[in-house]
Each structure stands twice: as structure tokens, then as C-alpha cells.
Motif scaffolding. Structure first.
Motif, mmCIF file in Angstrom:
data_model
loop_
_atom_site.group_PDB
_atom_site.id
_atom_site.type_symbol
_atom_site.label_atom_id
_atom_site.label_comp_id
_atom_site.label_asym_id
_atom_site.label_seq_id
_atom_site.Cartn_x
_atom_site.Cartn_y
_atom_site.Cartn_z
ATOM 1 N N LYS A 45 -5.885 -5.611 -6.463
ATOM 2 C CA LYS A 45 -4.620 -6.328 -6.638
ATOM 3 C C LYS A 45 -3.445 -5.457 -6.222
ATOM 4 O O LYS A 45 -2.467 -5.949 -5.656
ATOM 5 N N LEU A 46 -3.518 -4.159 -6.528
ATOM 6 C CA LEU A 46 -2.457 -3.243 -6.100
ATOM 7 C C LEU A 46 -2.356 -3.200 -4.581
ATOM 8 O O LEU A 46 -1.260 -3.187 -4.022
ATOM 9 N N ALA A 47 -3.503 -3.174 -3.922
ATOM 10 C CA ALA A 47 -3.524 -3.090 -2.460
ATOM 11 C C ALA A 47 -2.903 -4.315 -1.813
ATOM 12 O O ALA A 47 -2.364 -4.228 -0.703
ATOM 13 N N ALA A 48 -2.926 -5.452 -2.494
ATOM 14 C CA ALA A 48 -2.399 -6.696 -1.936
ATOM 15 C C ALA A 48 -0.886 -6.820 -2.104
ATOM 16 O O ALA A 48 -0.259 -7.655 -1.469
ATOM 17 N N VAL A 49 -0.285 -5.980 -2.937
ATOM 18 C CA VAL A 49 1.146 -6.033 -3.208
ATOM 19 C C VAL A 49 1.903 -5.224 -2.154
ATOM 20 O O VAL A 49 1.426 -4.170 -1.712
ATOM 21 N N HIS A 50 3.090 -5.707 -1.773
ATOM 22 C CA HIS A 50 3.925 -4.986 -0.814
ATOM 23 C C HIS A 50 4.164 -3.561 -1.303
ATOM 24 O O HIS A 50 4.636 -3.355 -2.410
ATOM 25 N N GLY A 51 3.799 -2.593 -0.489
ATOM 26 C CA GLY A 51 3.943 -1.189 -0.848
ATOM 27 C C GLY A 51 2.719 -0.601 -1.513
ATOM 28 O O GLY A 51 2.660 0.606 -1.746
ATOM 29 N N GLY A 52 1.744 -1.412 -1.811
ATOM 30 C CA GLY A 52 0.544 -0.929 -2.478
ATOM 31 C C GLY A 52 -0.622 -0.709 -1.547
ATOM 32 O O GLY A 52 -1.723 -0.371 -1.985
ATOM 33 N N GLY A 53 -0.413 -0.896 -0.256
ATOM 34 C CA GLY A 53 -1.493 -0.751 0.715
ATOM 35 C C GLY A 53 -2.131 0.620 0.745
ATOM 36 O O GLY A 53 -3.292 0.754 1.123
ATOM 37 N N TRP A 54 -1.377 1.633 0.307
ATOM 38 C CA TRP A 54 -1.922 2.993 0.300
ATOM 39 C C TRP A 54 -3.135 3.106 -0.605
ATOM 40 O O TRP A 54 -3.984 3.982 -0.404
ATOM 41 N N MET A 61 7.281 12.572 -6.086
ATOM 42 C CA MET A 61 8.015 11.782 -5.096
ATOM 43 C C MET A 61 7.865 12.358 -3.687
ATOM 44 O O MET A 61 7.855 11.609 -2.706
ATOM 45 N N VAL A 62 7.723 13.668 -3.576
ATOM 46 C CA VAL A 62 7.458 14.259 -2.258
ATOM 47 C C VAL A 62 6.134 13.714 -1.730
ATOM 48 O O VAL A 62 6.032 13.292 -0.570
ATOM 49 N N GLY A 63 5.123 13.695 -2.584
ATOM 50 C CA GLY A 63 3.829 13.133 -2.188
ATOM 51 C C GLY A 63 3.925 11.662 -1.830
ATOM 52 O O GLY A 63 3.333 11.208 -0.848
ATOM 53 N N ALA A 64 4.692 10.900 -2.602
ATOM 54 C CA ALA A 64 4.865 9.473 -2.322
ATOM 55 C C ALA A 64 5.582 9.269 -0.993
ATOM 56 O O ALA A 64 5.223 8.381 -0.205
ATOM 57 N N HIS A 78 3.963 7.210 2.105
ATOM 58 C CA HIS A 78 4.612 6.032 2.682
ATOM 59 C C HIS A 78 5.096 6.312 4.107
ATOM 60 O O HIS A 78 5.060 5.416 4.961
ATOM 61 N N GLY A 79 5.535 7.533 4.369
ATOM 62 C CA GLY A 79 5.969 7.885 5.715
ATOM 63 C C GLY A 79 4.839 7.788 6.723
ATOM 64 O O GLY A 79 5.018 7.278 7.833
ATOM 65 N N ARG A 80 3.671 8.259 6.348
ATOM 66 C CA ARG A 80 2.498 8.165 7.231
ATOM 67 C C ARG A 80 2.117 6.719 7.525
ATOM 68 O O ARG A 80 1.557 6.427 8.570
ATOM 69 N N ARG A 81 2.433 5.833 6.602
ATOM 70 C CA ARG A 81 2.112 4.414 6.782
ATOM 71 C C ARG A 81 3.257 3.653 7.456
ATOM 72 O O ARG A 81 3.169 2.455 7.661
ATOM 73 N N PHE A 102 9.165 3.047 5.711
ATOM 74 C CA PHE A 102 10.340 3.892 5.536
ATOM 75 C C PHE A 102 11.295 3.377 4.466
ATOM 76 O O PHE A 102 12.058 4.147 3.903
ATOM 77 N N GLY A 103 11.225 2.092 4.146
ATOM 78 C CA GLY A 103 12.001 1.580 3.022
ATOM 79 C C GLY A 103 11.546 2.216 1.714
ATOM 80 O O GLY A 103 12.373 2.568 0.858
ATOM 81 N N PHE A 104 10.240 2.388 1.583
ATOM 82 C CA PHE A 104 9.704 3.035 0.381
ATOM 83 C C PHE A 104 9.995 4.537 0.382
ATOM 84 O O PHE A 104 10.177 5.132 -0.674
ATOM 85 N N VAL A 105 10.046 5.132 1.562
ATOM 86 C CA VAL A 105 10.432 6.542 1.646
ATOM 87 C C VAL A 105 11.847 6.712 1.102
ATOM 88 O O VAL A 105 12.113 7.629 0.310
ATOM 89 N N LEU A 106 12.749 5.837 1.490
ATOM 90 C CA LEU A 106 14.132 5.908 0.992
ATOM 91 C C LEU A 106 14.201 5.655 -0.510
ATOM 92 O O LEU A 106 14.972 6.311 -1.222
#
Length: 127
Positions: free
Chosen positions: A30-39, A86-89, A93-96, A99-103
Motif C-alpha cells: 500500500k505504501l508503494a502505491a502512494v505518491h512518493g512511496g515508490g521507493w 532527511m539526507v538519506g531521504a 528521492h533524488g535518485r528516483r 525533486f518535489g520530495f527532495v525539496l
């Protein structure tokens, strides 16, 4: 200054609580299906659950030590740990290309850095 530090810590605690609850109790699929949870698709369940538990502990560590007057130095220590998280996050997100989540993570990082700086320095509970 003290009020600003409490507000920043409270906002971060709310974010940590929400993230911790979802990562700890919501199934990975379910997490993977949510926007931003694909990681989570490429992460193991134990890793996701561990992050969730760390976020729940962060929510507690940003508020309770100061509120109860027991080991209040844990507030800025927790804030430093949140900066590292947050550095890890941001890297994830940057690798994926998210960039909205990076900000967003950068905003959380800045709040945590403010809390760490303030509670280790001019807004220290021991000062």
C-alpha cells in the motif's frame, strides 16, 4: 526564540509521527502505491518498518524530554538524527527523480537543523 523552537519541534514531531505510523503499520504494498512511496518497492519490509519505528521514536524524542524535564539534551540530539534521516531521504528521492520530495525533505532538514542549533545553543534547556 523558545516559542519558535517549540513550534519547529512540534511540526517535525507531527511529520515524524505520521511517517512513522504509516511505515510501521501500513503494508509495504500500500505504501508503494502512494505518491512518493515508490521507493518502498525496492526496500525490504524490515527496513521500512525500522524506518517507521525510528520516526516514531523521533516524534517522542523531539517533544517528551523537554516536556518532562528528563534528559532534555535528547531534543537536539534527536534533531541531529532527523537531519541525517532527511539526507538519506533526499538521496533516495533524488535518485528516483522526485525533486518535489527532495525539496520537502530539505524543508524538514532545515527545521531540524534550526531545532538542533537552537537547543544546543541560545535556546538550550540547560542555559
Amino acid at each position: 526564540m523558545n516559542l519558535a523552537l517549540w513550534i519547529a519541534a512540534g511540526l517535525l514531531a507531527a511529520v515524524a509521527l505520521a511517517g512513522g505510523i504509516s511505515k510501521t503499520f501500513v503494508p509495504k504494498e500500500k505504501l508503494a502505491a502512494v505518491h512518493g512511496g515508490g521507493w518502498t518497492e525496492s526496500a525490504g519490509v524490515p527496513f521500512v518498518k525500522t524506518l517507521g519505528i525510528l520516526e516514531l521514536l523521533a516524534a517522542l524524542g523531539l517533544i517528551l524530554p523537554a516536556l518532562l524535564g528528563v534528559a532534555p539534551v535528547m531534543v537536539p540530539v534527536t534533531a541531529v538524527c532527523w537531519v541525517l534521516l532527511m539526507v538519506g531521504a533526499m538521496i533516495t528521492h533524488g535518485r528516483r527523480g522526485e525533486f518535489g520530495f527532495v525539496l520537502l525533505n530539505l524543508t524538514y532538514l532545515a527545521l531540524a537543523a534550526f531545532v538542533a542549533w537552537g537547543r544546543f545553543g541560545p535556546g538550550s534547556f540547560t542555559g
